[in-house]
Design a protein around this motif. Structure first.
Motif, short mmCIF file in Angstrom:
data_model
loop_
_atom_site.label_atom_id
_atom_site.label_comp_id
_atom_site.label_asym_id
_atom_site.label_seq_id
_atom_site.Cartn_x
_atom_site.Cartn_y
_atom_site.Cartn_z
N ARG A 1 -2.64 2.57 -21.82
CA ARG A 1 -3.17 3.79 -22.40
C ARG A 1 -2.09 4.41 -23.27
O ARG A 1 -0.93 4.47 -22.86
N THR B 1 -5.45 -0.11 -5.65
CA THR B 1 -6.04 1.23 -5.60
C THR B 1 -6.91 1.38 -4.36
O THR B 1 -6.81 2.36 -3.63
N GLY C 1 -5.33 -5.85 -12.15
CA GLY C 1 -5.93 -4.63 -12.65
C GLY C 1 -7.36 -4.42 -12.18
O GLY C 1 -8.02 -3.47 -12.59
N1 LIG Z 1 -1.17 5.74 -10.28
C1 LIG Z 1 -1.83 5.26 -11.34
N2 LIG Z 1 -1.87 5.92 -12.50
C2 LIG Z 1 -2.55 5.46 -13.57
N3 LIG Z 1 -3.25 4.31 -13.58
C3 LIG Z 1 -3.25 3.59 -12.46
C4 LIG Z 1 -2.54 4.00 -11.27
N4 LIG Z 1 -2.73 3.06 -10.33
C5 LIG Z 1 -3.50 2.11 -10.87
N5 LIG Z 1 -3.83 2.42 -12.16
C6 LIG Z 1 -4.72 1.63 -13.05
O1 LIG Z 1 -5.87 1.29 -12.33
C7 LIG Z 1 -6.28 -0.06 -12.58
C8 LIG Z 1 -6.31 -0.84 -11.28
O2 LIG Z 1 -4.97 -1.03 -10.84
P1 LIG Z 1 -4.58 -1.71 -9.45
O3 LIG Z 1 -3.12 -1.55 -9.31
O4 LIG Z 1 -5.46 -1.20 -8.39
O5 LIG Z 1 -4.94 -3.26 -9.75
P2 LIG Z 1 -4.71 -4.56 -8.86
O6 LIG Z 1 -6.05 -5.18 -8.65
O7 LIG Z 1 -3.93 -4.21 -7.65
O8 LIG Z 1 -3.87 -5.49 -9.86
P3 LIG Z 1 -2.64 -6.55 -9.60
O9 LIG Z 1 -3.26 -7.83 -9.15
O10 LIG Z 1 -2.04 -6.72 -10.95
O11 LIG Z 1 -1.71 -5.93 -8.60
C9 LIG Z 1 -5.29 -0.60 -13.60
O12 LIG Z 1 -5.87 -0.43 -14.88
C10 LIG Z 1 -4.09 0.30 -13.45
O13 LIG Z 1 -3.38 0.39 -14.67
#
Ligand SMILES: Nc1ncnc2c1ncn2[C@@H]1O[C@H](COP(=O)(O)OP(=O)(O)OP(=O)(O)O)[C@@H](O)[C@H]1O
Ligand SMILES: [Mg+2]
Length: 515
Positions: free
Chosen positions: A404, A56, A51
Protein backbone atom coordinates in the motif's frame (compact mmCIF):
# COMPACT_ATOMS: atom_id res chain seq x y z
CA UNK A 1 1.78 -27.19 38.54
CA UNK A 2 -0.18 -27.28 35.37
CA UNK A 3 0.36 -30.75 34.03
CA UNK A 4 -3.16 -32.09 34.04
CA UNK A 5 -4.90 -33.38 30.97
CA UNK A 6 -6.78 -30.79 29.03
CA UNK A 7 -10.04 -30.28 30.88
CA UNK A 8 -13.34 -31.78 29.75
CA UNK A 9 -15.25 -29.91 27.14
CA UNK A 10 -18.65 -28.35 26.94
CA UNK A 11 -20.94 -26.62 24.48
CA UNK A 12 -20.95 -27.60 20.83
CA UNK A 13 -18.05 -30.02 21.27
CA UNK A 14 -15.75 -27.77 19.27
CA UNK A 15 -12.68 -26.03 20.61
CA UNK A 16 -13.15 -23.08 18.28
CA UNK A 17 -15.99 -22.08 16.02
CA UNK A 18 -15.74 -19.01 13.82
CA UNK A 19 -18.55 -17.72 11.66
CA UNK A 20 -18.20 -14.81 9.27
CA UNK A 21 -15.09 -13.40 10.91
CA UNK A 22 -13.64 -10.36 9.13
CA UNK A 23 -10.61 -8.19 9.81
CA UNK A 24 -9.33 -5.30 7.69
CA UNK A 25 -6.11 -3.32 7.83
CA UNK A 26 -6.10 0.06 6.11
CA UNK A 27 -8.95 -1.04 3.90
CA UNK A 28 -7.48 -4.43 2.96
CA UNK A 29 -9.58 -7.39 3.99
CA UNK A 30 -7.02 -9.73 5.56
CA UNK A 31 -9.87 -11.99 6.71
CA UNK A 32 -13.12 -11.86 4.80
CA UNK A 33 -16.06 -13.57 6.46
CA UNK A 34 -14.09 -16.65 7.51
CA UNK A 35 -15.75 -19.80 8.85
CA UNK A 36 -13.54 -22.18 10.78
CA UNK A 37 -14.16 -25.19 13.03
CA UNK A 38 -11.50 -26.61 15.30
CA UNK A 39 -12.28 -29.90 17.05
CA UNK A 40 -10.76 -30.94 20.36
CA UNK A 41 -7.88 -33.32 19.97
CA UNK A 42 -7.08 -32.55 16.36
CA UNK A 43 -4.15 -31.07 14.52
CA UNK A 44 -5.66 -28.65 12.04
CA UNK A 45 -3.64 -26.93 9.34
CA UNK A 46 -4.36 -23.45 8.00
CA UNK A 47 -3.15 -23.38 4.43
CA UNK A 48 -3.00 -20.54 1.97
CA UNK A 49 -0.81 -18.39 -0.21
CA UNK A 50 1.44 -15.70 1.23
CA UNK A 51 -0.87 -12.93 2.36
CA UNK A 52 -3.97 -15.15 2.37
CA UNK A 53 -4.69 -14.19 5.97
CA UNK A 54 -3.40 -17.13 8.02
CA UNK A 55 -1.37 -15.17 10.56
CA UNK A 56 -4.20 -12.67 10.90
CA UNK A 57 -6.68 -15.41 11.69
CA UNK A 58 -4.29 -16.98 14.20
CA UNK A 59 -3.76 -13.60 15.82
CA UNK A 60 -7.51 -13.13 16.22
CA UNK A 61 -7.78 -16.50 17.96
CA UNK A 62 -4.85 -15.58 20.20
CA UNK A 63 -6.36 -12.24 21.22
CA UNK A 64 -3.78 -10.04 19.47
CA UNK A 65 -6.34 -8.64 17.02
CA UNK A 66 -10.04 -8.11 17.54
CA UNK A 67 -12.22 -9.07 14.62
CA UNK A 68 -14.20 -6.26 12.97
CA UNK A 69 -17.21 -8.54 12.79
CA UNK A 70 -18.30 -12.15 13.08
CA UNK A 71 -18.82 -14.77 15.74
CA UNK A 72 -16.07 -16.40 17.78
CA UNK A 73 -16.92 -19.27 20.11
CA UNK A 74 -14.30 -20.93 22.27
CA UNK A 75 -15.43 -24.16 23.88
CA UNK A 76 -19.01 -23.16 23.10
CA UNK A 77 -18.79 -19.73 24.70
CA UNK A 78 -18.74 -16.39 22.80
CA UNK A 79 -15.40 -14.66 23.21
CA UNK A 80 -14.20 -11.10 22.97
CA UNK A 81 -10.56 -11.29 23.99
CA UNK A 82 -9.03 -7.87 24.42
CA UNK A 83 -5.43 -8.96 24.69
CA UNK A 84 -3.30 -12.10 24.21
CA UNK A 85 -3.30 -12.33 28.00
CA UNK A 86 -7.08 -12.85 28.00
CA UNK A 87 -6.80 -15.59 25.38
CA UNK A 88 -3.93 -17.20 27.22
CA UNK A 89 -5.89 -17.19 30.47
CA UNK A 90 -8.75 -18.92 28.67
CA UNK A 91 -6.36 -21.55 27.30
CA UNK A 92 -5.37 -20.35 23.81
CA UNK A 93 -1.70 -19.68 23.17
CA UNK A 94 0.31 -18.92 20.07
CA UNK A 95 3.86 -19.25 18.85
CA UNK A 96 4.26 -16.34 16.45
CA UNK A 97 5.98 -16.39 13.07
CA UNK A 98 8.52 -14.01 14.63
CA UNK A 99 9.41 -15.00 18.19
CA UNK A 100 8.74 -12.91 21.24
CA UNK A 101 10.97 -14.25 24.00
CA UNK A 102 12.89 -12.06 26.38
CA UNK A 103 16.46 -12.63 25.30
CA UNK A 104 18.29 -11.86 28.52
CA UNK A 105 16.23 -14.10 30.79
CA UNK A 106 16.81 -17.81 31.24
CA UNK A 107 14.62 -20.45 29.68
CA UNK A 108 12.98 -21.18 33.04
CA UNK A 109 12.34 -17.50 33.72
CA UNK A 110 10.73 -17.12 30.31
CA UNK A 111 8.41 -20.02 31.08
CA UNK A 112 7.28 -18.48 34.33
CA UNK A 113 6.98 -14.97 32.94
CA UNK A 114 3.46 -13.62 33.17
CA UNK A 115 2.38 -16.68 35.09
CA UNK A 116 2.46 -15.10 38.51
CA UNK A 117 5.02 -17.64 39.67
CA UNK A 118 7.71 -14.99 39.74
CA UNK A 119 5.52 -13.03 42.13
CA UNK A 120 5.22 -15.86 44.65
CA UNK A 121 8.97 -16.23 44.45
CA UNK A 122 9.37 -19.76 43.41
CA UNK A 123 13.02 -20.75 43.70
CA UNK A 124 15.19 -20.70 40.64
CA UNK A 125 15.95 -24.36 41.24
CA UNK A 126 12.29 -25.39 41.36
CA UNK A 127 11.60 -23.40 38.24
CA UNK A 128 14.40 -25.10 36.36
CA UNK A 129 13.35 -28.54 37.55
CA UNK A 130 9.81 -27.93 36.31
CA UNK A 131 11.05 -26.68 32.96
CA UNK A 132 13.28 -29.71 32.54
CA UNK A 133 10.49 -32.13 33.45
CA UNK A 134 8.08 -30.53 31.03
CA UNK A 135 10.67 -30.59 28.25
CA UNK A 136 11.32 -34.24 28.90
CA UNK A 137 7.66 -35.15 28.90
CA UNK A 138 6.98 -33.50 25.54
CA UNK A 139 10.20 -34.33 23.75
CA UNK A 140 11.25 -30.67 23.77
CA UNK A 141 14.66 -30.74 25.41
CA UNK A 142 16.15 -27.40 26.47
CA UNK A 143 18.67 -26.35 29.07
CA UNK A 144 16.47 -24.50 31.60
CA UNK A 145 19.31 -22.37 32.93
CA UNK A 146 20.49 -21.19 29.50
CA UNK A 147 19.90 -17.58 28.55
CA UNK A 148 17.55 -17.29 25.62
CA UNK A 149 19.94 -15.34 23.41
CA UNK A 150 22.35 -18.26 23.60
CA UNK A 151 19.86 -20.65 22.04
CA UNK A 152 19.46 -21.65 18.41
CA UNK A 153 16.16 -20.73 16.76
CA UNK A 154 15.04 -24.35 17.05
CA UNK A 155 15.66 -24.27 20.80
CA UNK A 156 13.95 -20.89 21.17
CA UNK A 157 10.92 -22.34 19.50
CA UNK A 158 10.86 -25.23 21.96
CA UNK A 159 10.85 -22.67 24.77
CA UNK A 160 7.91 -20.89 23.13
CA UNK A 161 5.96 -24.15 22.99
CA UNK A 162 6.91 -25.14 26.53
CA UNK A 163 5.72 -21.74 27.66
CA UNK A 164 2.26 -22.61 26.38
CA UNK A 165 2.32 -26.09 27.89
CA UNK A 166 3.52 -24.69 31.21
CA UNK A 167 0.26 -22.76 31.32
CA UNK A 168 -1.64 -25.86 30.23
CA UNK A 169 -2.86 -24.23 27.02
CA UNK A 170 -5.68 -26.23 25.46
CA UNK A 171 -5.39 -24.70 22.02
CA UNK A 172 -1.86 -24.23 20.68
CA UNK A 173 -1.34 -22.15 17.56
CA UNK A 174 1.96 -22.69 15.74
CA UNK A 175 2.48 -20.18 12.93
CA UNK A 176 5.00 -21.66 10.47
CA UNK A 177 7.05 -23.40 13.13
CA UNK A 178 8.93 -25.62 10.70
CA UNK A 179 10.20 -22.73 8.57
CA UNK A 180 13.11 -22.38 10.98
CA UNK A 181 13.68 -26.05 11.77
CA UNK A 182 15.95 -28.70 10.34
CA UNK A 183 14.18 -31.79 8.98
CA UNK A 184 15.12 -33.70 12.13
CA UNK A 185 13.79 -30.98 14.43
CA UNK A 186 10.59 -30.84 12.40
CA UNK A 187 10.12 -34.62 12.79
CA UNK A 188 10.41 -34.27 16.56
CA UNK A 189 7.97 -31.37 16.61
CA UNK A 190 5.42 -33.47 14.73
CA UNK A 191 5.65 -36.14 17.43
CA UNK A 192 5.09 -33.49 20.08
CA UNK A 193 2.09 -32.12 18.16
CA UNK A 194 0.53 -35.58 17.91
CA UNK A 195 1.13 -36.11 21.61
CA UNK A 196 -0.61 -32.86 22.46
CA UNK A 197 -3.56 -33.83 20.28
CA UNK A 198 -3.72 -37.27 21.90
CA UNK A 199 -4.08 -35.50 25.26
CA UNK A 200 -7.18 -33.76 23.95
CA UNK A 201 -5.56 -30.44 23.16
CA UNK A 202 -6.05 -28.84 19.75
CA UNK A 203 -3.21 -27.69 17.58
CA UNK A 204 -3.45 -25.16 14.76
CA UNK A 205 -0.55 -25.57 12.39
CA UNK A 206 0.54 -23.23 9.61
CA UNK A 207 2.92 -24.49 6.94
CA UNK A 208 3.57 -24.20 3.23
CA UNK A 209 5.17 -27.64 3.01
CA UNK A 210 2.40 -29.83 1.70
CA UNK A 211 3.97 -33.17 2.54
CA UNK A 212 4.32 -32.01 6.16
CA UNK A 213 0.75 -30.85 6.24
CA UNK A 214 -0.47 -34.23 5.09
CA UNK A 215 1.83 -36.13 7.43
CA UNK A 216 0.94 -34.33 10.64
CA UNK A 217 -2.57 -32.91 10.46
CA UNK A 218 -6.03 -34.42 10.61
CA UNK A 219 -7.74 -31.65 8.67
CA UNK A 220 -6.86 -28.66 6.56
CA UNK A 221 -8.75 -25.39 6.14
CA UNK A 222 -7.72 -23.47 3.04
CA UNK A 223 -7.76 -19.68 2.91
CA UNK A 224 -7.62 -17.79 -0.35
CA UNK A 225 -7.40 -14.00 -0.45
CA UNK A 226 -8.80 -13.79 3.08
CA UNK A 227 -11.76 -16.11 2.47
CA UNK A 228 -12.13 -19.69 3.66
CA UNK A 229 -12.58 -21.96 0.65
CA UNK A 230 -13.28 -25.08 2.68
CA UNK A 231 -11.93 -27.79 4.95
CA UNK A 232 -10.73 -31.26 3.92
CA UNK A 233 -9.57 -34.31 5.82
CA UNK A 234 -5.91 -34.96 4.98
CA UNK A 235 -6.68 -38.65 4.58
CA UNK A 236 -8.54 -37.71 1.40
CA UNK A 237 -6.04 -35.18 0.02
CA UNK A 238 -2.83 -35.25 -2.01
CA UNK A 239 -0.26 -32.44 -2.16
CA UNK A 240 -1.54 -31.70 -5.63
CA UNK A 241 -5.14 -31.34 -4.42
CA UNK A 242 -4.08 -28.98 -1.67
CA UNK A 243 -2.02 -26.84 -4.03
CA UNK A 244 -4.94 -26.56 -6.40
CA UNK A 245 -7.34 -25.55 -3.61
CA UNK A 246 -4.86 -22.95 -2.49
CA UNK A 247 -3.93 -21.22 -5.73
CA UNK A 248 -6.77 -22.32 -7.98
CA UNK A 249 -4.56 -23.92 -10.62
CA UNK A 250 -2.21 -26.88 -11.06
CA UNK A 251 1.41 -26.27 -10.18
CA UNK A 252 4.60 -27.95 -11.17
CA UNK A 253 7.69 -26.77 -9.32
CA UNK A 254 10.46 -25.96 -11.78
CA UNK A 255 13.73 -27.88 -11.80
CA UNK A 256 16.93 -27.18 -13.66
CA UNK A 257 17.64 -28.63 -17.06
CA UNK A 258 21.00 -30.35 -17.28
CA UNK A 259 23.60 -28.62 -19.39
CA UNK A 260 26.98 -29.93 -20.52
CA UNK A 261 29.15 -26.85 -20.41
CA UNK A 262 29.58 -23.92 -18.11
CA UNK A 263 31.48 -20.65 -18.40
CA UNK A 264 34.61 -19.67 -16.52
CA UNK A 265 34.82 -19.59 -12.75
CA UNK A 266 33.24 -16.29 -11.69
CA UNK A 267 33.53 -16.85 -7.95
CA UNK A 268 36.65 -18.58 -6.67
CA UNK A 269 37.12 -19.16 -2.96
CA UNK A 270 40.51 -20.36 -1.76
CA UNK A 271 41.25 -21.62 1.75
CA UNK A 272 38.82 -19.18 3.34
CA UNK A 273 38.28 -19.10 7.12
CA UNK A 274 35.71 -16.90 8.88
CA UNK A 275 35.08 -16.34 12.58
CA UNK A 276 31.75 -17.04 14.26
CA UNK A 277 29.91 -14.82 16.74
CA UNK A 278 31.81 -16.18 19.71
CA UNK A 279 35.23 -15.82 18.17
CA UNK A 280 35.45 -19.46 17.16
CA UNK A 281 36.41 -20.42 13.62
CA UNK A 282 32.97 -21.02 12.07
CA UNK A 283 34.29 -21.54 8.54
CA UNK A 284 37.55 -23.43 8.23
CA UNK A 285 39.79 -23.58 5.17
CA UNK A 286 37.02 -23.72 2.59
CA UNK A 287 37.73 -23.79 -1.15
CA UNK A 288 35.34 -24.00 -4.10
CA UNK A 289 34.38 -22.34 -7.36
CA UNK A 290 31.14 -21.31 -8.98
CA UNK A 291 31.17 -20.97 -12.75
CA UNK A 292 29.12 -18.73 -14.96
CA UNK A 293 25.72 -20.30 -15.58
CA UNK A 294 26.07 -22.74 -12.72
CA UNK A 295 24.10 -23.22 -9.51
CA UNK A 296 26.23 -24.62 -6.71
CA UNK A 297 24.15 -25.82 -3.79
CA UNK A 298 25.53 -25.74 -0.25
CA UNK A 299 23.82 -28.41 1.83
CA UNK A 300 24.14 -28.66 5.59
CA UNK A 301 22.27 -28.68 8.86
CA UNK A 302 21.83 -25.09 9.97
CA UNK A 303 24.59 -23.81 12.23
CA UNK A 304 27.46 -25.55 10.46
CA UNK A 305 29.01 -22.35 9.16
CA UNK A 306 26.61 -21.46 6.35
CA UNK A 307 25.84 -18.03 7.74
CA UNK A 308 29.49 -17.13 8.23
CA UNK A 309 30.30 -18.51 4.79
CA UNK A 310 27.84 -16.06 3.26
CA UNK A 311 29.08 -13.20 5.47
CA UNK A 312 32.66 -13.89 4.42
CA UNK A 313 31.77 -13.94 0.75
CA UNK A 314 29.76 -10.73 0.64
CA UNK A 315 32.04 -8.61 2.81
CA UNK A 316 29.90 -8.56 5.94
CA UNK A 317 32.65 -10.29 7.91
CA UNK A 318 36.18 -10.18 6.53
CA UNK A 319 37.74 -13.65 6.30
CA UNK A 320 40.64 -14.31 8.67
CA UNK A 321 42.42 -16.39 6.05
CA UNK A 322 42.19 -17.19 2.35
CA UNK A 323 40.99 -15.26 -0.66
CA UNK A 324 37.75 -14.56 -2.51
CA UNK A 325 38.11 -13.80 -6.20
CA UNK A 326 35.45 -12.35 -8.49
CA UNK A 327 36.42 -12.76 -12.13
CA UNK A 328 40.00 -13.08 -10.93
CA UNK A 329 39.76 -9.84 -8.90
CA UNK A 330 40.66 -10.13 -5.22
CA UNK A 331 37.68 -8.85 -3.21
CA UNK A 332 38.55 -10.53 0.08
CA UNK A 333 39.13 -7.44 2.16
CA UNK A 334 36.76 -5.00 0.48
CA UNK A 335 33.60 -3.48 1.93
CA UNK A 336 30.04 -4.60 1.41
CA UNK A 337 29.51 -1.64 -0.88
CA UNK A 338 32.48 -2.66 -3.02
CA UNK A 339 31.06 -6.14 -3.26
CA UNK A 340 27.75 -4.77 -4.49
CA UNK A 341 29.42 -2.51 -7.03
CA UNK A 342 31.56 -5.37 -8.32
CA UNK A 343 28.49 -7.55 -8.87
CA UNK A 344 27.60 -9.46 -5.72
CA UNK A 345 23.94 -9.87 -4.85
CA UNK A 346 22.88 -11.37 -1.54
CA UNK A 347 19.55 -12.73 -0.39
CA UNK A 348 19.91 -13.24 3.38
CA UNK A 349 17.89 -15.57 5.51
CA UNK A 350 16.48 -12.94 7.83
CA UNK A 351 14.46 -10.58 5.76
CA UNK A 352 13.67 -7.74 8.08
CA UNK A 353 16.87 -7.81 10.11
CA UNK A 354 19.46 -7.69 7.44
CA UNK A 355 17.79 -7.52 4.08
CA UNK A 356 15.14 -4.86 4.22
CA UNK A 357 14.56 -1.58 5.99
CA UNK A 358 11.39 -2.36 7.95
CA UNK A 359 10.26 1.25 8.29
CA UNK A 360 10.75 2.23 4.65
CA UNK A 361 8.10 1.80 1.99
CA UNK A 362 8.26 -1.13 -0.41
CA UNK A 363 9.26 1.15 -3.29
CA UNK A 364 12.13 2.65 -1.31
CA UNK A 365 13.31 -0.79 -0.27
CA UNK A 366 13.31 -1.94 -3.86
CA UNK A 367 15.54 0.94 -4.84
CA UNK A 368 17.77 0.73 -1.79
CA UNK A 369 20.82 -0.73 -3.43
CA UNK A 370 20.68 1.16 -6.69
CA UNK A 371 20.11 4.58 -5.19
CA UNK A 372 23.62 5.86 -5.85
CA UNK A 373 23.28 5.47 -9.58
CA UNK A 374 21.12 7.11 -12.24
CA UNK A 375 18.21 7.18 -12.71
CA UNK A 376 17.69 7.15 -8.92
CA UNK A 377 20.11 9.91 -8.20
CA UNK A 378 21.59 12.58 -10.33
CA UNK A 379 24.46 14.24 -8.55
CA UNK A 380 23.36 14.65 -4.95
CA UNK A 381 19.63 14.47 -5.75
CA UNK A 382 17.50 11.40 -5.18
CA UNK A 383 14.75 11.08 -7.75
CA UNK A 384 11.54 10.08 -6.01
CA UNK A 385 9.76 9.50 -9.30
CA UNK A 386 12.36 6.99 -10.42
CA UNK A 387 11.97 5.05 -7.16
CA UNK A 388 8.22 4.94 -7.66
CA UNK A 389 8.45 3.78 -11.21
CA UNK A 390 11.05 1.10 -10.56
CA UNK A 391 9.06 0.00 -7.51
CA UNK A 392 5.84 -0.35 -9.45
CA UNK A 393 7.55 -2.37 -12.17
CA UNK A 394 9.15 -4.79 -9.72
CA UNK A 395 6.02 -5.16 -7.60
CA UNK A 396 4.19 -6.18 -10.72
CA UNK A 397 6.87 -8.42 -12.21
CA UNK A 398 7.56 -10.26 -8.95
CA UNK A 399 3.92 -10.43 -7.90
CA UNK A 400 4.51 -8.75 -4.55
CA UNK A 401 1.09 -8.59 -2.93
CA UNK A 402 -0.34 -6.37 -0.24
CA UNK A 403 1.70 -3.24 -0.99
CA UNK A 404 0.00 0.00 0.00
CA UNK A 405 1.40 3.36 -1.03
CA UNK A 406 3.26 5.17 1.69
CA UNK A 407 3.12 2.33 4.22
CA UNK A 408 6.21 0.55 5.56
CA UNK A 409 7.27 -2.75 4.08
CA UNK A 410 7.12 -4.52 7.44
CA UNK A 411 3.33 -4.73 7.08
CA UNK A 412 3.69 -7.18 4.17
CA UNK A 413 3.18 -10.87 4.89
CA UNK A 414 6.31 -12.98 5.36
CA UNK A 415 6.32 -14.49 1.91
CA UNK A 416 5.83 -11.19 0.17
CA UNK A 417 8.78 -9.71 2.04
CA UNK A 418 10.97 -12.44 0.59
CA UNK A 419 9.71 -11.76 -2.92
CA UNK A 420 10.60 -8.08 -2.50
CA UNK A 421 14.10 -8.94 -1.36
CA UNK A 422 14.75 -11.21 -4.30
CA UNK A 423 13.30 -8.69 -6.72
CA UNK A 424 15.71 -6.05 -5.48
CA UNK A 425 18.79 -8.27 -5.63
CA UNK A 426 18.13 -9.85 -9.00
CA UNK A 427 17.28 -6.61 -10.74
CA UNK A 428 20.86 -5.43 -10.25
CA UNK A 429 21.93 -8.07 -12.80
CA UNK A 430 24.64 -9.43 -10.55
CA UNK A 431 27.58 -11.60 -11.56
CA UNK A 432 27.27 -13.65 -8.41
CA UNK A 433 24.03 -14.34 -6.60
CA UNK A 434 24.29 -15.74 -3.09
CA UNK A 435 20.95 -16.86 -1.76
CA UNK A 436 20.22 -18.37 1.63
CA UNK A 437 17.02 -20.42 1.84
CA UNK A 438 15.31 -18.15 -0.69
CA UNK A 439 11.98 -19.97 -0.62
CA UNK A 440 11.74 -20.51 3.09
CA UNK A 441 8.23 -19.58 4.16
CA UNK A 442 7.00 -19.08 0.62
CA UNK A 443 3.78 -20.60 -0.66
CA UNK A 444 3.94 -23.00 -3.59
CA UNK A 445 3.07 -20.34 -6.16
CA UNK A 446 5.72 -17.96 -4.85
CA UNK A 447 8.23 -20.82 -4.58
CA UNK A 448 7.61 -21.57 -8.22
CA UNK A 449 8.27 -17.92 -9.06
CA UNK A 450 11.45 -17.68 -6.99
CA UNK A 451 12.84 -20.91 -8.39
CA UNK A 452 12.19 -19.60 -11.87
CA UNK A 453 14.04 -16.40 -11.03
CA UNK A 454 17.04 -18.34 -9.73
CA UNK A 455 17.08 -20.52 -12.83
CA UNK A 456 16.77 -17.57 -15.17
CA UNK A 457 19.74 -15.93 -13.41
CA UNK A 458 21.62 -19.16 -14.09
CA UNK A 459 20.61 -19.01 -17.74
CA UNK A 460 21.71 -15.38 -17.92
CA UNK A 461 25.19 -16.56 -16.92
CA UNK A 462 25.16 -15.59 -13.25
CA UNK A 463 27.16 -17.75 -10.85
CA UNK A 464 24.63 -18.81 -8.22
CA UNK A 465 25.47 -20.07 -4.74
CA UNK A 466 22.37 -21.55 -3.14
CA UNK A 467 22.75 -22.15 0.59
CA UNK A 468 19.83 -24.13 1.93
CA UNK A 469 18.63 -26.75 4.36
CA UNK A 470 15.87 -27.80 2.01
CA UNK A 471 17.17 -30.88 0.23
CA UNK A 472 14.32 -31.00 -2.26
CA UNK A 473 15.17 -27.51 -3.37
CA UNK A 474 18.91 -28.13 -3.55
CA UNK A 475 18.35 -31.24 -5.62
CA UNK A 476 15.93 -29.45 -7.94
CA UNK A 477 18.12 -26.43 -8.67
CA UNK A 478 21.80 -27.29 -8.20
CA UNK A 479 24.23 -28.32 -10.92
CA UNK A 480 26.75 -29.26 -8.29
CA UNK A 481 26.52 -29.71 -4.53
CA UNK A 482 28.90 -29.22 -1.66
CA UNK A 483 28.13 -30.27 1.90
CA UNK A 484 29.16 -28.24 4.94
CA UNK A 485 29.72 -29.84 8.30
CA UNK A 486 31.36 -28.19 11.27
CA UNK A 487 32.67 -25.30 9.18
CA UNK A 488 34.30 -27.49 6.54
CA UNK A 489 33.32 -28.75 3.15
CA UNK A 490 33.07 -32.49 3.68
CA UNK A 491 31.81 -33.55 0.28
CA UNK A 492 31.28 -32.37 -3.26
CA UNK A 493 29.36 -34.02 -6.10
CA UNK A 494 27.70 -33.26 -9.41
CA UNK A 495 23.90 -33.18 -9.30
CA UNK A 496 23.71 -36.53 -11.08
CA UNK A 497 25.36 -38.28 -8.13
CA UNK A 498 23.42 -36.52 -5.39
CA UNK A 499 20.55 -38.09 -3.50
CA UNK A 500 18.80 -37.05 -0.30
CA UNK A 501 20.37 -40.10 1.37
CA UNK A 502 24.01 -39.47 0.55
CA UNK A 503 23.65 -35.75 1.24
CA UNK A 504 21.93 -36.52 4.54
CA UNK A 505 24.78 -38.78 5.64
CA UNK A 506 27.40 -36.16 4.85
CA UNK A 507 25.32 -33.47 6.56
CA UNK A 508 25.31 -35.59 9.71
CA UNK A 509 29.09 -35.79 9.65
CA UNK A 510 29.38 -39.31 8.26
CA UNK A 511 32.05 -39.16 5.60
CA UNK A 512 31.18 -41.44 2.71
CA UNK A 513 33.43 -44.39 1.93
CA UNK A 514 34.20 -43.01 -1.46
CA UNK A 515 35.58 -39.95 0.39
N1 LIG B 1 -0.71 -5.34 11.20
C1 LIG B 1 -0.98 -5.22 9.90
N2 LIG B 1 -1.09 -4.02 9.32
C2 LIG B 1 -1.38 -3.87 8.01
N3 LIG B 1 -1.59 -4.90 7.17
C3 LIG B 1 -1.50 -6.14 7.67
C4 LIG B 1 -1.17 -6.38 9.07
N4 LIG B 1 -1.14 -7.71 9.26
C5 LIG B 1 -1.41 -8.28 8.07
N5 LIG B 1 -1.64 -7.34 7.11
C6 LIG B 1 -2.02 -7.61 5.70
O1 LIG B 1 -3.06 -8.55 5.70
C7 LIG B 1 -2.90 -9.52 4.67
C8 LIG B 1 -2.83 -10.92 5.28
O2 LIG B 1 -1.59 -11.04 5.98
P1 LIG B 1 -1.19 -12.31 6.85
O3 LIG B 1 0.06 -11.96 7.53
O4 LIG B 1 -2.35 -12.75 7.65
O5 LIG B 1 -0.90 -13.40 5.68
P2 LIG B 1 -0.35 -14.89 5.79
O6 LIG B 1 -1.37 -15.78 5.19
O7 LIG B 1 0.06 -15.18 7.19
O8 LIG B 1 0.92 -14.83 4.81
P3 LIG B 1 2.40 -15.53 4.89
O9 LIG B 1 2.24 -16.92 4.36
O10 LIG B 1 3.22 -14.73 3.94
O11 LIG B 1 2.88 -15.45 6.31
C9 LIG B 1 -1.64 -9.12 3.92
O12 LIG B 1 -2.04 -8.34 2.80
C10 LIG B 1 -0.89 -8.25 4.91
O13 LIG B 1 -0.09 -7.30 4.24
MG1 LIG C 1 1.91 -15.52 8.08
Amino acid sequence: MAMTKASPHSGDGLAVRLRGVSKSFYGVRANDSVDFDLAWGEVHTLLGENGAGKSTLCSILAGLYRPDSGEFLFDGEPQAFKTPKDAFAAGIGMVYQHFRLVANLTVAENLALGHGDLGVRISQKDLEARAAALGERYGLPVDPSALVWQLSVGEQQRVEILKLLYRDARVLILDEPTAVLTPQEAEQLFKTMRQMAAEGRSVIFVSHKLHEVIAVSDRVTVLRAGKSVGAVATADASPKDLARMMVGRDLELPTREARDSYGDAVLAVKNMSVLGDRGNEAVHDVSFEVRSGEVVGVAGVSGNGQRELAYGLVGLRPPTAGTVLLDGDDVTATSVLDHIEKGFAYVPQSRLGMGLGPGLTTEDNLGLKAFRNPPFSIGPWLKAAAFKEQGATLIDRYDIRGVRPGLPIRLLSGGNLQKALIAREVTLEPKVLIARSPTRGLDVGATEAVRNHVLSERDRGTAVLLISEDLDELLALSDRLVVMFDGRIVGEMPAEDATAENLGLLMGGTVSEAG
